[in-house]
Scaffold this motif. Sequence first.
Motif, PDB file in Angstrom:
ATOM      1  N   LEU A  16       0.852  -1.192   0.000  1.00 48.12           N
ATOM      2  CA  LEU A  16       0.000   0.000   0.000  1.00 48.12           C
ATOM      3  C   LEU A  16       0.883   1.235   0.000  1.00 48.12           C
ATOM      4  O   LEU A  16       2.049   1.171   0.407  1.00 48.12           O
ATOM      5  CB  LEU A  16      -0.890   0.023   1.251  1.00 48.12           C
ATOM      6  CG  LEU A  16      -1.880  -1.129   1.447  1.00 48.12           C
ATOM      7  CD1 LEU A  16      -2.355  -1.165   2.879  1.00 48.12           C
ATOM      8  CD2 LEU A  16      -3.057  -0.982   0.493  1.00 48.12           C
ATOM      9  N   ALA A  20      -1.633   4.889   3.947  1.00 48.81           N
ATOM     10  CA  ALA A  20      -2.867   4.145   3.667  1.00 48.81           C
ATOM     11  C   ALA A  20      -3.581   3.774   4.965  1.00 48.81           C
ATOM     12  O   ALA A  20      -2.962   3.590   6.012  1.00 48.81           O
ATOM     13  CB  ALA A  20      -2.546   2.887   2.866  1.00 48.81           C
ATOM     14  N   THR A  21      -4.891   3.643   4.859  1.00 50.88           N
ATOM     15  CA  THR A  21      -5.728   3.318   6.018  1.00 50.88           C
ATOM     16  C   THR A  21      -6.200   1.863   5.957  1.00 50.88           C
ATOM     17  O   THR A  21      -6.003   1.166   4.948  1.00 50.88           O
ATOM     18  CB  THR A  21      -6.968   4.220   6.060  1.00 50.88           C
ATOM     19  OG1 THR A  21      -7.751   3.955   4.878  1.00 50.88           O
ATOM     20  CG2 THR A  21      -6.581   5.689   6.099  1.00 50.88           C
ATOM     21  N   TYR A  23      -9.202   1.024   5.617  1.00 54.24           N
ATOM     22  CA  TYR A  23     -10.154   0.966   4.499  1.00 54.24           C
ATOM     23  C   TYR A  23      -9.427   0.733   3.184  1.00 54.24           C
ATOM     24  O   TYR A  23      -9.871  -0.071   2.349  1.00 54.24           O
ATOM     25  CB  TYR A  23     -10.974   2.258   4.431  1.00 54.24           C
ATOM     26  CG  TYR A  23     -11.847   2.335   3.204  1.00 54.24           C
ATOM     27  CD1 TYR A  23     -12.997   1.555   3.105  1.00 54.24           C
ATOM     28  CD2 TYR A  23     -11.520   3.158   2.131  1.00 54.24           C
ATOM     29  CE1 TYR A  23     -13.793   1.594   1.968  1.00 54.24           C
ATOM     30  CE2 TYR A  23     -12.307   3.207   0.998  1.00 54.24           C
ATOM     31  CZ  TYR A  23     -13.443   2.422   0.916  1.00 54.24           C
ATOM     32  OH  TYR A  23     -14.223   2.463  -0.215  1.00 54.24           O
ATOM     33  N   ASP A  24      -8.299   1.425   2.990  1.00 56.92           N
ATOM     34  CA  ASP A  24      -7.512   1.226   1.767  1.00 56.92           C
ATOM     35  C   ASP A  24      -7.058  -0.230   1.648  1.00 56.92           C
ATOM     36  O   ASP A  24      -7.046  -0.801   0.553  1.00 56.92           O
ATOM     37  CB  ASP A  24      -6.285   2.144   1.755  1.00 56.92           C
ATOM     38  CG  ASP A  24      -6.659   3.615   1.690  1.00 56.92           C
ATOM     39  OD1 ASP A  24      -7.665   3.941   1.041  1.00 56.92           O
ATOM     40  OD2 ASP A  24      -5.949   4.429   2.311  1.00 56.92           O
ATOM     41  N   LYS A  28      -7.984  -2.844  -1.324  1.00 58.26           N
ATOM     42  CA  LYS A  28      -6.887  -3.506  -2.051  1.00 58.26           C
ATOM     43  C   LYS A  28      -7.124  -5.018  -2.117  1.00 58.26           C
ATOM     44  O   LYS A  28      -6.840  -5.653  -3.135  1.00 58.26           O
ATOM     45  CB  LYS A  28      -5.566  -3.217  -1.340  1.00 58.26           C
ATOM     46  CG  LYS A  28      -4.346  -3.855  -1.983  1.00 58.26           C
ATOM     47  CD  LYS A  28      -3.793  -3.019  -3.092  1.00 58.26           C
ATOM     48  CE  LYS A  28      -2.526  -3.635  -3.661  1.00 58.26           C
ATOM     49  NZ  LYS A  28      -1.725  -2.685  -4.411  1.00 58.26           N
ATOM     50  N   GLY A  34     -14.111  -3.954   0.657  1.00 59.75           N
ATOM     51  CA  GLY A  34     -14.116  -2.527   0.979  1.00 59.75           C
ATOM     52  C   GLY A  34     -15.518  -2.023   1.256  1.00 59.75           C
ATOM     53  O   GLY A  34     -15.746  -1.232   2.186  1.00 59.75           O
TER      54      GLY A  34
END
Length: 250
Positions: A16, A20-21, A23-24, A28, A34
């Motif tokens: 990532l 990045a979180t 959620y990211d 992914k 997601g």
Amino acid sequence: MSEIKVVLLDDSEIKLNKGATLYDAAVKISQKLGNEAIAGIVNGVEKDLNYVLEDNDRVEIITFASPKGKEIYHHSSSHIMAQAVKELFPQAKLAIGPAIKDGFYYDFDLDRSFTPEDIVLIEKKMKEVVDKNFSLKRIEVSKEEAKKLFKEQKEDYKIELIKDIEDDMVTLYQQGDFIDLCRGPHIPSTGKLKAFKLLSIAGAYWRGNEKNKMLQRIYGTSFGKKSELDNYLKLLEEAKRRDHRKLAKY
């Protein structure tokens, strides 16, 4: 942009962008995940989806399908109900609102009894809160700041709860203008609440002690899909009918 890698439950890794979180990470893995993500676990600790990841973090994504996901979803539902109650009845004082098996409740101190008509209004107001899709923002403040905030809001029960917290810092969650004392985590926004129903009203002593004031407890349940809620309500009705048949035998 520099990258980080995070480790998933099966020990596989994904890369990532730095910053990045959770959620990211979920997106992914898959767009479906997601969409269904509620929160996550990072290095064994539950976190909100907007938590920023670091290199080599071990990550698990939580959805409503899991027991932990249901608990978080129900707990967030109680916050949304509390916001609705405060908007309709500003004089109501907030006590506690945990997740429970199959749903949630919240205890309120109000100078008059809630009526069935009130429950209809609260549900309607909850729908408005959901439609506004407020973010549930985690805020960390000192105990003194928290006490000052809730003193200004005349939330006596929250002040009593804060006094019992041993840490110097406490966490609050804000959605719109509504703020509550809570460790979290929570769903990312009120719009994530897809289907809910308020079920009943009962009396409950503050902190379960009959020497304390009797509060009003509103019970509810919530699900990720309307079809799941409909099935649950149908099961409740069938259980009630069975109870009536049993009583009729005596």
